[in-house]
Design a protein around this motif. Structure first.
Motif, PDB file in Angstrom:
ATOM      1  N   PRO A 130       0.807  -1.228   0.000  1.00  0.00           N
ATOM      2  CA  PRO A 130       0.000   0.000   0.000  1.00  0.00           C
ATOM      3  C   PRO A 130       0.836   1.273   0.000  1.00  0.00           C
ATOM      4  N   SER A 131       2.045   1.198   0.530  1.00  0.00           N
ATOM      5  CA  SER A 131       2.909   2.384   0.574  1.00  0.00           C
ATOM      6  C   SER A 131       3.342   2.842  -0.813  1.00  0.00           C
ATOM      7  N   ASP A 132       3.100   2.021  -1.852  1.00  0.00           N
ATOM      8  CA  ASP A 132       3.453   2.405  -3.216  1.00  0.00           C
ATOM      9  C   ASP A 132       2.217   2.748  -4.051  1.00  0.00           C
ATOM     10  N   PHE A 133       1.066   2.869  -3.395  1.00  0.00           N
ATOM     11  CA  PHE A 133      -0.164   3.181  -4.119  1.00  0.00           C
ATOM     12  C   PHE A 133      -0.415   4.689  -4.056  1.00  0.00           C
ATOM     13  N   ASP A 134       0.392   5.441  -4.797  1.00  0.00           N
ATOM     14  CA  ASP A 134       0.243   6.901  -4.830  1.00  0.00           C
ATOM     15  C   ASP A 134      -1.049   7.289  -5.544  1.00  0.00           C
ATOM     16  N   VAL A 135      -1.837   8.124  -4.891  1.00  0.00           N
ATOM     17  CA  VAL A 135      -3.053   8.652  -5.505  1.00  0.00           C
ATOM     18  C   VAL A 135      -2.959  10.177  -5.508  1.00  0.00           C
ATOM     19  N   PRO A 136      -3.621  10.828  -6.475  1.00  0.00           N
ATOM     20  CA  PRO A 136      -3.380  12.252  -6.684  1.00  0.00           C
ATOM     21  C   PRO A 136      -4.446  13.157  -6.071  1.00  0.00           C
ATOM     22  N   GLN A 192      -8.095  14.008 -12.119  1.00  0.00           N
ATOM     23  CA  GLN A 192      -9.135  13.007 -12.254  1.00  0.00           C
ATOM     24  C   GLN A 192      -8.764  12.109 -13.439  1.00  0.00           C
ATOM     25  N   PHE A 193      -9.079  10.808 -13.308  1.00  0.00           N
ATOM     26  CA  PHE A 193      -8.799   9.907 -14.419  1.00  0.00           C
ATOM     27  C   PHE A 193      -9.685   8.666 -14.320  1.00  0.00           C
ATOM     28  N   THR A 194      -9.687   7.901 -15.399  1.00  0.00           N
ATOM     29  CA  THR A 194     -10.409   6.642 -15.469  1.00  0.00           C
ATOM     30  C   THR A 194      -9.395   5.513 -15.501  1.00  0.00           C
ATOM     31  N   LEU A 195      -9.705   4.441 -14.794  1.00  0.00           N
ATOM     32  CA  LEU A 195      -8.787   3.311 -14.657  1.00  0.00           C
ATOM     33  C   LEU A 195      -9.366   2.089 -15.356  1.00  0.00           C
ATOM     34  N   ASP A 196      -8.659   1.573 -16.344  1.00  0.00           N
ATOM     35  CA  ASP A 196      -9.102   0.384 -17.080  1.00  0.00           C
ATOM     36  C   ASP A 196      -8.264  -0.812 -16.636  1.00  0.00           C
ATOM     37  N   ILE A 197      -8.817  -1.594 -15.709  1.00  0.00           N
ATOM     38  CA  ILE A 197      -8.045  -2.730 -15.194  1.00  0.00           C
ATOM     39  C   ILE A 197      -8.179  -3.964 -16.081  1.00  0.00           C
ATOM     40  N   SER A 198      -8.855  -3.848 -17.222  1.00  0.00           N
ATOM     41  CA  SER A 198      -8.823  -4.953 -18.181  1.00  0.00           C
ATOM     42  C   SER A 198      -7.517  -4.947 -18.972  1.00  0.00           C
ATOM     43  N   ARG A 253     -14.613  10.545  -5.362  1.00  0.00           N
ATOM     44  CA  ARG A 253     -13.620   9.583  -5.832  1.00  0.00           C
ATOM     45  C   ARG A 253     -12.440  10.294  -6.496  1.00  0.00           C
ATOM     46  N   MET A 254     -11.259   9.707  -6.295  1.00  0.00           N
ATOM     47  CA  MET A 254     -10.060  10.241  -6.926  1.00  0.00           C
ATOM     48  C   MET A 254      -9.888   9.678  -8.336  1.00  0.00           C
TER      49      MET A 254
END
Length: 596
Positions: free
Chosen positions: A445-451, A455-461, A544-545
């Motif tokens: 979790p310490s490497d999960f930088d969030v801004p 704003q952005f969309t995340l495509d985990i496919s 949401r970020m």
């Protein structure tokens, strides 16, 4: 030969931010382990590879715990210590003042003064008597040197302000090894404050191992471990035998959670006196899974007693108030008031430090990670702060480290790749899949930088562009889509300022740091930035970020702490279905990805 690295002032098996014991770290426990390992060999050395002096445990004390750290290492009998990038956290003069006049043997061939001469001893020769026959012993002379590669330092001003520079590590090794051999060293050991990398083929440690000048190698900086299967396929590296181009090497983790061991078998040599003919490399954990923990070393407990008591008092003090709940239960879903507050505070501190005429209209993007967000530390390891006074300990739960805030000029492309590194935390999930785990359990979790500010969309496919350890996979086009700042699309060539920390700029987490000489290193720590922002009532907007790209008929399992039930965001209730607490203690929730 026994070695530690990246201790970061973790002297005890105690976590001050969480106010509880932590069995997985601490020089006191490592000291007990070291004592046992010393008894198993006829002769031994104890070495440290840098980043020992400063860290999060004693960051609130006037000297950041430096006196307790040095006294602990002296009492444990360290034969030599290298210097890492974090030794410069408080400036070069502070480092010199801390180590000079003590019995701690610092070696570094890297630091050069204005005249080009080494600032610290480039090496040290240690003599040990070893048995060569049943009734006879001989003295072997071991030379020890250390290097700090300049790229580990990042855009710091600590050396420039003191008119000090870092030497090229390969040139520094050659000069130091020659000096040690001239002084009679028969064996040469290198402490290199850098880790292995799988990104660009052969990296610095491999080149140093091929120099022909060293007999053993200690690595560090990245907080990883070697030997181990993670390094399979790396050129010149044997991850099982623990060698780099045939040279025995060890990388013993961080926070004194491991003690590295290199056993050297020696034979007589007509020229050198002795040469290495056999070796065995291993790692010894302070909290082994199927064995008893080592006892605490009394020497470390005694040396750190005053600092320990002071921190227990300090962390109970209230420092600021909050008018809203701050938590990390849903950070990987884009809802995280705690981390968003940290990112906003970091961006605010950079904005105050960068002159308007320099910044102009450049947007500032704050980045922060939810350090306490489950993972391998378990289902109770989340931030949960209710409205009201916040103690210093609670503040440290939001951001445990004491690094300084830094602003790095970059581009939209730099930001996108930075976020791709963070978004590698997610498993690849294809449309139509059901009950797949959302998060890669190996991703810290310490490497999960969030801004903040983006704003952005995340495509985990799409496949991740990085591994959980930050190595590039070569996959494209990536997961981060529709990147916007205040409604404006972010193009690859758009100039901006990335607001982050000196930990990141120094290579922590293997993030893609923009190369620049124009970085602005503030004198504000993350904790101070948080206090200032909270005291001023500067809260980022809720919501949401990032959003997930819709995946039709797709559901994933999201794991979080059981107390998350009290904080489910209103607009997430229709997409999250609680399934109950699993055997691992985490609350399982089914996330509907059909609507993003």
């Amino acid at each position: 030969m026994l070695a530690t690295t990246d201790i970061h002032a973790e002297l005890r098996d105690f976590d001050y931010a969480r106010n509880r014991a932590d069995p997985n770290k601490g020089l006191s426990r490592a000291g007990g382990l070291i004592a046992g390992l010393r008894r198993s060999a006829p002769a031994s050395l104890l070495l440290d590879n840098g980043d020992f002096l400063f860290g999060r445990p004693f960051s609130e004390l006037p000297d950041r715990g430096a006196a307790a750290v040095i006294e602990s290492m002296i009492r444990l009998g360290y034969d030599a210590v290298n210097l890492g990038n974090h030794e410069l956290d408080l400036g070069f003069d502070t480092l010199v003042g801390a180590v000079n006049g003590t019995e701690l043997s610092v070696v570094s061939a890297s630091f050069l003064g204005p005249d080009g001469a080494p600032v610290f001893p480039v090496g040290r020769i240690v003599e040990r008597a070893i048995p060569v026959a049943s009734d006879r012993r001989a003295v072997v002379r071991i030379g020890i040197t250390g290097v700090l590669p300049p790229r580990c330092l990042g855009p710091s001003t600590a050396l420039g302000a003191a008119n000090i520079r870092l030497a090229d590590p390969e040139e520094a090794l050659l000069a130091a090894a020659a000096h040690l051999r001239e002084q009679g060293a028969q064996i040469v050991v290198l402490l290199c404050h850098e880790g292995l990398s799988t990104e660009d083929g052969e990296d610095l440690p491999q080149r140093l191992a091929k120099s022909g000048e060293i007999d053993a190698l200690v690595l560090g900086h990245t907080h990883e471990t070697f030997p181990g299967p993670a390094w399979t396929g790396l050129p010149g590296v044997d991850p099982e035998a623990g060698t780099v181009h045939g040279i025995p090497a060890v990388m013993p983790g961080s926070w004194a959670n491991q003690v590295g061991r290199i056993d050297l078998g020696l034979a007589s040599d007509p020229v050198l006196g002795f040469r290495v003919v056999a070796h065995d490399v291993g790692l010894h954990a302070v909290n082994p899974p199927n064995a008893d923990r080592p006892p605490n070393a009394p020497a470390v407990l005694t040396a750190s007693q005053g600092a320990h008591a002071a921190m227990l008092r300090t962390y109970q003090e209230p420092v600021v108030n909050t008018d809203r709940s701050l938590f990390t239960f849903f950070a990987q879903l884009g809802y995280c008031p705690s981390t968003r507050m940290c990112a906003a505070a970091i961006a605010r501190a950079v904005a105050q430090a960068v002159p308007d005429k320099t910044r102009g209209s450049l947007p500032i993007v704050g980045l922060a990670a939810p350090f306490m967000c489950g993972g391998y530390r378990g289902p109770g390891d989340y931030v949960e702060i209710r409205p009201g006074p916040i103690s210093r300990g609670e503040l440290r739960r939001m951001s445990p480290h004491s690094d300084l805030v830094i602003g790095i000029p970059g581009t939209g492309r730099d930001l996108r790749f930075w976020l791709e590194r963070s978004m590698s935390a997610f498993h690849q999930i294809l449309p139509g899949e059901h009950a797949v785990e959302l998060i890669d359990a190996g991703f810290p979790p310490s490497d999960f930088d969030v801004p903040f500010g983006v704003q952005f969309t995340l495509d985990i496919s799409s496949p991740a562009m990085c591994t959980s350890r930050g190595m590039a996979t070569g996959e494209a086009p990536g997961r981060v889509q529709d990147l916007h700042i205040d409604g404006q699309p972010v193009t690859d060539d758009m100039p901006l300022i990335i607001a982050t920390t000196t930990h990141r700029s120094g290579g922590g987490g293997r993030f893609p740091i923009p190369q620049t000489d124009a970085a602005v290193v503030t004198d504000v720590s993350i904790a101070d930035a948080l206090v200032d922002a909270l005291a001023a009532g500067v809260y980022p907007a809720t919501g949401r970020m990032f959003n997930f790209a819709p995946l039709p008929h797709t559901r994933a399992v999201f794991s979080t702490g059981p107390r998350a039930m009290a904080y489910i965001p209103d607009d997430a209730r229709t997409r999250l279905k609680p399934l109950g607490v699993g055997r691992d203690g985490f609350l399982k929730m089914l996330l509907n990805l059909s609507a993003g």
